[in-house]
Design a protein around this motif. Structure first.
Motif, PDB file in Angstrom:
ATOM      1  N   GLY A 204       0.889  -1.477   0.223  1.00  0.00           N
ATOM      2  CA  GLY A 204       0.600   0.264   0.127  1.00  0.00           C
ATOM      3  C   GLY A 204       0.543   1.530   0.172  1.00  0.00           C
ATOM      4  O   GLY A 204       0.428   2.515  -0.539  1.00  0.00           O
ATOM      5  N   MET A 205       1.598   1.350   0.739  1.00  0.00           N
ATOM      6  CA  MET A 205       2.834   2.482   0.790  1.00  0.00           C
ATOM      7  C   MET A 205       3.000   2.594  -0.646  1.00  0.00           C
ATOM      8  O   MET A 205       3.824   3.675  -1.517  1.00  0.00           O
ATOM      9  N   GLY A 206       3.716   1.200  -1.525  1.00  0.00           N
ATOM     10  CA  GLY A 206       4.565   1.725  -2.510  1.00  0.00           C
ATOM     11  C   GLY A 206       3.945   2.062  -3.765  1.00  0.00           C
ATOM     12  O   GLY A 206       4.031   3.003  -4.094  1.00  0.00           O
ATOM     13  N   TRP A 207       2.440   1.945  -3.004  1.00  0.00           N
ATOM     14  CA  TRP A 207       1.537   2.126  -3.989  1.00  0.00           C
ATOM     15  C   TRP A 207       0.997   3.740  -4.389  1.00  0.00           C
ATOM     16  O   TRP A 207       1.243   4.051  -5.327  1.00  0.00           O
ATOM     17  N   ILE A 208       0.827   4.105  -3.101  1.00  0.00           N
ATOM     18  CA  ILE A 208       1.044   5.323  -2.914  1.00  0.00           C
ATOM     19  C   ILE A 208       2.304   6.230  -2.807  1.00  0.00           C
ATOM     20  O   ILE A 208       1.895   7.446  -3.251  1.00  0.00           O
ATOM     21  N   ALA A 209       3.527   5.517  -2.639  1.00  0.00           N
ATOM     22  CA  ALA A 209       4.719   6.198  -2.880  1.00  0.00           C
ATOM     23  C   ALA A 209       4.998   6.630  -4.730  1.00  0.00           C
ATOM     24  O   ALA A 209       5.115   8.386  -4.504  1.00  0.00           O
ATOM     25  N   VAL A 210       3.968   6.531  -5.573  1.00  0.00           N
ATOM     26  CA  VAL A 210       4.299   6.921  -6.686  1.00  0.00           C
ATOM     27  C   VAL A 210       4.096   8.150  -6.892  1.00  0.00           C
ATOM     28  O   VAL A 210       4.156   8.895  -7.794  1.00  0.00           O
TER      29      VAL A 210
ATOM     30  N   ALA B 145      10.349  -5.094   0.362  1.00  0.00           N
ATOM     31  CA  ALA B 145       9.614  -5.629  -1.015  1.00  0.00           C
ATOM     32  C   ALA B 145       8.040  -5.496  -1.331  1.00  0.00           C
ATOM     33  O   ALA B 145       7.898  -5.264  -2.639  1.00  0.00           O
ATOM     34  N   GLY B 146       6.945  -5.323  -0.061  1.00  0.00           N
ATOM     35  CA  GLY B 146       6.215  -5.381  -0.534  1.00  0.00           C
ATOM     36  C   GLY B 146       6.108  -3.463  -1.123  1.00  0.00           C
ATOM     37  O   GLY B 146       5.377  -3.370  -2.427  1.00  0.00           O
ATOM     38  N   CYS B 147       7.376  -2.603  -0.603  1.00  0.00           N
ATOM     39  CA  CYS B 147       7.122  -1.321  -1.169  1.00  0.00           C
ATOM     40  C   CYS B 147       6.918  -1.747  -2.182  1.00  0.00           C
ATOM     41  O   CYS B 147       6.699  -0.561  -3.639  1.00  0.00           O
TER      42      CYS B 147
ATOM     43  N   TRP C 134       6.185  -0.035  -8.223  1.00  0.00           N
ATOM     44  CA  TRP C 134       6.615  -0.943  -9.626  1.00  0.00           C
ATOM     45  C   TRP C 134       4.809  -1.849 -10.438  1.00  0.00           C
ATOM     46  O   TRP C 134       4.498  -0.901 -11.188  1.00  0.00           O
ATOM     47  N   LEU C 135       4.380  -1.585  -9.314  1.00  0.00           N
ATOM     48  CA  LEU C 135       2.883  -2.069 -10.060  1.00  0.00           C
ATOM     49  C   LEU C 135       2.079  -0.962 -10.393  1.00  0.00           C
ATOM     50  O   LEU C 135       1.207  -0.717 -11.612  1.00  0.00           O
ATOM     51  N   ARG C 136       2.104  -0.525  -9.497  1.00  0.00           N
ATOM     52  CA  ARG C 136       1.848   1.789  -9.565  1.00  0.00           C
ATOM     53  C   ARG C 136       2.239   1.792 -11.176  1.00  0.00           C
ATOM     54  O   ARG C 136       1.308   2.428 -12.050  1.00  0.00           O
ATOM     55  N   TYR C 137       3.142   1.753 -10.825  1.00  0.00           N
ATOM     56  CA  TYR C 137       4.281   2.429 -12.696  1.00  0.00           C
ATOM     57  C   TYR C 137       3.548   2.070 -13.697  1.00  0.00           C
ATOM     58  O   TYR C 137       3.256   2.255 -14.528  1.00  0.00           O
ATOM     59  N   TRP C 138       3.738   0.486 -14.016  1.00  0.00           N
ATOM     60  CA  TRP C 138       3.363   0.041 -14.778  1.00  0.00           C
ATOM     61  C   TRP C 138       1.627  -0.378 -15.312  1.00  0.00           C
ATOM     62  O   TRP C 138       1.456   0.352 -16.221  1.00  0.00           O
ATOM     63  N   VAL C 139       0.549   0.267 -14.190  1.00  0.00           N
ATOM     64  CA  VAL C 139      -0.503   0.138 -14.459  1.00  0.00           C
ATOM     65  C   VAL C 139      -0.829   1.553 -15.029  1.00  0.00           C
ATOM     66  O   VAL C 139      -1.476   2.083 -16.287  1.00  0.00           O
TER      67      VAL C 139
END
Length: 98
Positions: free
Chosen positions: A21-27, A78-80, A85-90
């Motif tokens: 979740g934090m990785g998704w928001i951090a982008v 690793a989750g971040c 990466w997934l947020r950037y890809w989407v």
């Protein structure tokens, strides 16, 4: 390590989901990062803690908590990275289609 995974699987899963979740928001969030000096000190601290854990210098319960904390940190990071990466890809895939 198997003992940590079998007893604390819920906490490990929570760390992975929180990191995702934090990785998704951090982008999206473009806040100020750490200074180079602060990042260097944190990196040095992490290297020292990892060295203590690998050398098994810290005995007993504090060593156990050190190992658990480092495993939780690794899974969180690793989750971040997966969430970022997934947020950037989407987002990049959506922009290229438009």
């Amino acid at each position: 390590m198997v003992t940590l995974a079998s007893f604390y699987w819920g906490w490990l899963l929570g760390a992975a989901l929180l990191g995702f979740g934090m990785g998704w928001i951090a982008v999206v969030h473009r806040g100020h990062g750490l200074s180079k000096a602060a990042a260097g000190w944190l990196g040095l601290l992490l290297v020292v803690l990892l060295g203590l854990a690998l050398a098994r210098v810290v005995p007993g319960r504090p060593g156990y908590w050190l190992d658990l904390g480092l495993v939780l940190l690794a899974i969180y990071l690793a989750g971040c990275s997966v969430g970022s990466w997934l947020r950037y890809w989407v987002v990049s895939r959506h922009e290229s289609a438009a």
